[in-house]
Design a protein around this motif. Structure first.
Motif, PDB file in Angstrom:
ATOM      1  N   GLU A 178      27.771 -32.717-135.919  1.00 18.21           N
ATOM      2  CA  GLU A 178      27.676 -31.700-134.646  1.00 18.21           C
ATOM      3  C   GLU A 178      27.094 -30.519-135.289  1.00 18.21           C
ATOM      4  OE1 GLU A 178      27.822 -32.400-131.451  1.00 18.21           O
ATOM      5  OE2 GLU A 178      28.245 -34.346-132.025  1.00 18.21           O
ATOM      6  N   GLN A 179      27.389 -30.190-136.452  1.00 18.44           N
ATOM      7  CA  GLN A 179      26.755 -28.862-137.053  1.00 18.44           C
ATOM      8  C   GLN A 179      25.325 -29.079-137.152  1.00 18.44           C
ATOM      9  OE1 GLN A 179      29.302 -28.243-140.260  1.00 18.44           O
ATOM     10  NE2 GLN A 179      30.615 -26.905-138.794  1.00 18.44           N
ATOM     11  N   PHE A 180      24.962 -30.441-137.762  1.00 12.60           N
ATOM     12  CA  PHE A 180      23.421 -30.598-137.995  1.00 12.60           C
ATOM     13  C   PHE A 180      22.583 -30.897-136.624  1.00 12.60           C
ATOM     14  CE2 PHE A 180      20.708 -34.388-138.529  1.00 12.60           C
ATOM     15  CZ  PHE A 180      19.811 -33.844-139.043  1.00 12.60           C
ATOM     16  N   ARG A 181      23.436 -31.285-135.714  1.00 14.54           N
ATOM     17  CA  ARG A 181      22.476 -31.458-134.475  1.00 14.54           C
ATOM     18  C   ARG A 181      22.385 -30.270-133.770  1.00 14.54           C
ATOM     19  NH1 ARG A 181      19.521 -35.060-133.178  1.00 14.54           N
ATOM     20  NH2 ARG A 181      19.727 -34.270-130.952  1.00 14.54           N
ATOM     21  N   ALA A 182      23.404 -29.168-133.991  1.00 17.00           N
ATOM     22  CA  ALA A 182      23.200 -27.699-133.585  1.00 17.00           C
ATOM     23  C   ALA A 182      22.290 -27.034-134.265  1.00 17.00           C
ATOM     24  CB  ALA A 182      24.562 -27.123-133.857  1.00 17.00           C
ATOM     25  N   VAL A 183      21.988 -27.380-135.526  1.00 16.78           N
ATOM     26  CA  VAL A 183      20.878 -26.575-136.299  1.00 16.78           C
ATOM     27  C   VAL A 183      19.355 -27.387-135.573  1.00 16.78           C
ATOM     28  CG1 VAL A 183      19.800 -26.533-138.442  1.00 16.78           C
ATOM     29  CG2 VAL A 183      22.273 -25.968-137.947  1.00 16.78           C
ATOM     30  N   LEU A 184      19.292 -28.371-135.440  1.00 22.14           N
ATOM     31  CA  LEU A 184      18.089 -29.238-134.943  1.00 22.14           C
ATOM     32  C   LEU A 184      17.924 -28.727-133.656  1.00 22.14           C
ATOM     33  CD1 LEU A 184      18.505 -32.762-136.094  1.00 22.14           C
ATOM     34  CD2 LEU A 184      17.113 -30.958-137.062  1.00 22.14           C
ATOM     35  N   ASP A 185      18.877 -28.161-132.519  1.00 21.08           N
ATOM     36  CA  ASP A 185      18.415 -27.641-131.435  1.00 21.08           C
ATOM     37  C   ASP A 185      18.475 -26.213-131.367  1.00 21.08           C
ATOM     38  OD1 ASP A 185      18.850 -30.530-130.608  1.00 21.08           O
ATOM     39  OD2 ASP A 185      21.097 -29.887-130.017  1.00 21.08           O
ATOM     40  N   GLY A 186      18.499 -25.525-132.559  1.00 19.84           N
ATOM     41  CA  GLY A 186      18.155 -24.209-132.588  1.00 19.84           C
ATOM     42  C   GLY A 186      19.347 -23.309-132.588  1.00 19.84           C
ATOM     43  N   ALA A 187      20.729 -23.845-132.789  1.00 14.65           N
ATOM     44  CA  ALA A 187      21.680 -23.142-132.529  1.00 14.65           C
ATOM     45  C   ALA A 187      22.443 -22.766-133.912  1.00 14.65           C
ATOM     46  CB  ALA A 187      22.833 -23.977-131.474  1.00 14.65           C
ATOM     47  N   PRO A 188      23.277 -21.769-133.950  1.00 12.65           N
ATOM     48  CA  PRO A 188      23.630 -21.538-135.469  1.00 12.65           C
ATOM     49  C   PRO A 188      24.654 -22.647-135.783  1.00 12.65           C
ATOM     50  CG  PRO A 188      24.593 -20.092-133.880  1.00 12.65           C
ATOM     51  CD  PRO A 188      23.588 -20.762-133.109  1.00 12.65           C
ATOM     52  N   GLY A 189      24.717 -23.241-137.143  1.00 15.48           N
ATOM     53  CA  GLY A 189      25.546 -24.306-137.725  1.00 15.48           C
ATOM     54  C   GLY A 189      26.802 -23.864-137.702  1.00 15.48           C
ATOM     55  N   ARG A 190      27.552 -23.117-137.358  1.00 15.31           N
ATOM     56  CA  ARG A 190      28.811 -22.623-137.528  1.00 15.31           C
ATOM     57  C   ARG A 190      29.761 -23.573-136.915  1.00 15.31           C
ATOM     58  NH1 ARG A 190      28.438 -17.055-134.932  1.00 15.31           N
ATOM     59  NH2 ARG A 190      25.996 -17.276-134.941  1.00 15.31           N
ATOM     60  N   HIS A 191      31.009 -23.337-137.272  1.00 14.53           N
ATOM     61  CA  HIS A 191      31.992 -24.135-136.856  1.00 14.53           C
ATOM     62  C   HIS A 191      32.242 -23.841-135.362  1.00 14.53           C
ATOM     63  CE1 HIS A 191      35.973 -25.911-136.624  1.00 14.53           C
ATOM     64  NE2 HIS A 191      35.888 -26.584-137.683  1.00 14.53           N
ATOM     65  N   PRO A 192      32.101 -25.027-134.650  1.00 15.06           N
ATOM     66  CA  PRO A 192      32.253 -24.794-133.213  1.00 15.06           C
ATOM     67  C   PRO A 192      33.448 -24.428-132.807  1.00 15.06           C
ATOM     68  CG  PRO A 192      32.015 -27.091-133.694  1.00 15.06           C
ATOM     69  CD  PRO A 192      32.001 -26.417-134.920  1.00 15.06           C
ATOM     70  N   TRP A 193      34.652 -24.826-133.377  1.00 16.75           N
ATOM     71  CA  TRP A 193      35.818 -24.490-132.777  1.00 16.75           C
ATOM     72  C   TRP A 193      36.190 -23.070-133.274  1.00 16.75           C
ATOM     73  CZ3 TRP A 193      37.528 -29.694-135.224  1.00 16.75           C
ATOM     74  CH2 TRP A 193      37.330 -30.471-134.453  1.00 16.75           C
ATOM     75  N   ARG A 194      35.877 -22.492-134.378  1.00 12.89           N
ATOM     76  CA  ARG A 194      35.843 -21.336-134.906  1.00 12.89           C
ATOM     77  C   ARG A 194      35.046 -20.355-133.983  1.00 12.89           C
ATOM     78  NH1 ARG A 194      34.613 -20.983-140.717  1.00 12.89           N
ATOM     79  NH2 ARG A 194      36.290 -22.233-140.661  1.00 12.89           N
ATOM     80  N   SER A 195      33.758 -20.572-133.858  1.00  7.60           N
ATOM     81  CA  SER A 195      33.035 -19.822-132.695  1.00  7.60           C
ATOM     82  C   SER A 195      33.486 -19.713-131.314  1.00  7.60           C
ATOM     83  CB  SER A 195      31.740 -20.231-132.570  1.00  7.60           C
ATOM     84  OG  SER A 195      30.950 -20.586-133.968  1.00  7.60           O
ATOM     85  N   ALA A 196      34.106 -20.854-130.841  1.00  3.97           N
ATOM     86  CA  ALA A 196      34.679 -20.826-129.661  1.00  3.97           C
ATOM     87  C   ALA A 196      35.842 -19.680-129.556  1.00  3.97           C
ATOM     88  CB  ALA A 196      35.236 -21.970-128.961  1.00  3.97           C
ATOM     89  N   LEU A 197      36.647 -19.833-130.576  1.00  6.95           N
ATOM     90  CA  LEU A 197      37.836 -19.061-130.663  1.00  6.95           C
ATOM     91  C   LEU A 197      37.678 -17.602-130.762  1.00  6.95           C
ATOM     92  CD1 LEU A 197      41.135 -18.962-131.180  1.00  6.95           C
ATOM     93  CD2 LEU A 197      40.731 -19.176-133.334  1.00  6.95           C
ATOM     94  N   HIS A 198      36.623 -17.179-131.580  1.00 11.58           N
ATOM     95  CA  HIS A 198      36.037 -16.051-131.641  1.00 11.58           C
ATOM     96  C   HIS A 198      35.708 -15.349-130.497  1.00 11.58           C
ATOM     97  CE1 HIS A 198      34.174 -12.513-133.616  1.00 11.58           C
ATOM     98  NE2 HIS A 198      33.323 -12.829-133.179  1.00 11.58           N
ATOM     99  N   ARG A 199      34.695 -16.154-129.616  1.00  7.09           N
ATOM    100  CA  ARG A 199      34.418 -15.853-128.469  1.00  7.09           C
ATOM    101  C   ARG A 199      35.560 -15.304-127.476  1.00  7.09           C
ATOM    102  NH1 ARG A 199      30.781 -20.179-129.038  1.00  7.09           N
ATOM    103  NH2 ARG A 199      31.966 -21.181-127.475  1.00  7.09           N
ATOM    104  N   ARG A 200      36.466 -16.183-127.557  1.00  7.45           N
ATOM    105  CA  ARG A 200      37.587 -16.040-126.580  1.00  7.45           C
ATOM    106  C   ARG A 200      38.545 -14.823-127.023  1.00  7.45           C
ATOM    107  NH1 ARG A 200      39.272 -18.136-121.859  1.00  7.45           N
ATOM    108  NH2 ARG A 200      41.417 -18.361-121.972  1.00  7.45           N
ATOM    109  N   LEU A 201      38.704 -14.599-128.370  1.00  5.82           N
ATOM    110  CA  LEU A 201      39.421 -13.437-128.906  1.00  5.82           C
ATOM    111  C   LEU A 201      38.954 -11.998-128.595  1.00  5.82           C
ATOM    112  CD1 LEU A 201      41.150 -14.927-131.930  1.00  5.82           C
ATOM    113  CD2 LEU A 201      42.203 -14.417-129.609  1.00  5.82           C
ATOM    114  N   THR A 202      37.553 -12.010-128.564  1.00  4.76           N
ATOM    115  CA  THR A 202      36.706 -10.719-128.743  1.00  4.76           C
ATOM    116  C   THR A 202      36.042 -10.501-127.170  1.00  4.76           C
ATOM    117  OG1 THR A 202      34.685 -12.094-129.361  1.00  4.76           O
ATOM    118  CG2 THR A 202      36.058 -11.147-131.049  1.00  4.76           C
ATOM    119  N   ARG A 203      36.485 -11.429-126.249  1.00  6.02           N
ATOM    120  CA  ARG A 203      35.854 -11.227-124.996  1.00  6.02           C
ATOM    121  C   ARG A 203      36.433 -10.005-124.145  1.00  6.02           C
ATOM    122  NH1 ARG A 203      36.720 -15.984-120.488  1.00  6.02           N
ATOM    123  NH2 ARG A 203      38.896 -15.111-121.024  1.00  6.02           N
ATOM    124  N   ARG A 204      35.593  -9.204-123.626  1.00  2.36           N
ATOM    125  CA  ARG A 204      36.355  -7.956-122.966  1.00  2.36           C
ATOM    126  C   ARG A 204      36.820  -8.386-121.527  1.00  2.36           C
ATOM    127  NH1 ARG A 204      34.695  -3.532-125.874  1.00  2.36           N
ATOM    128  NH2 ARG A 204      33.237  -3.998-127.437  1.00  2.36           N
TER     129      ARG A 204
END
Length: 69
Positions: free
Chosen positions: A40-66
């Motif tokens: 999934e990280q490989f597919r994200a990079v091919l699609d032009g998205a960052p290859g970060r951990h998707p769950w960690r990114s989602a959690l970060h977005r959730r915690l930092t959302r205003r």
């Protein structure tokens, strides 16, 4: 028949026929999950998205959302 029952039956048959024992159920589950995550990280990079951990990114977005109140 459950996975454990099938495993016990397979180990009995293997011991009777002198063949190698099968791996226990769930032996490679973690490796499969890691491979799926890597794919999934490989597919994200091919699609032009960052290859970060998707769950960690989602959690970060959730915690930092205003909150808009």
């Amino acid at each position: 028949m459950t996975a454990i029952e099938q495993y016990l039956l397979d180990t009995y048959r293997a011991s009777q026929h002198g063949t190698p024992m099968p791996p226990p159920p769930g032996h490679d589950d973690v490796a499969v999950l890691r491979e799926a995550r890597t794919y999934e990280q490989f597919r994200a990079v091919l699609d032009g998205a960052p290859g970060r951990h998707p769950w960690r990114s989602a959690l970060h977005r959730r915690l930092t959302r205003r909150h808009l109140t």
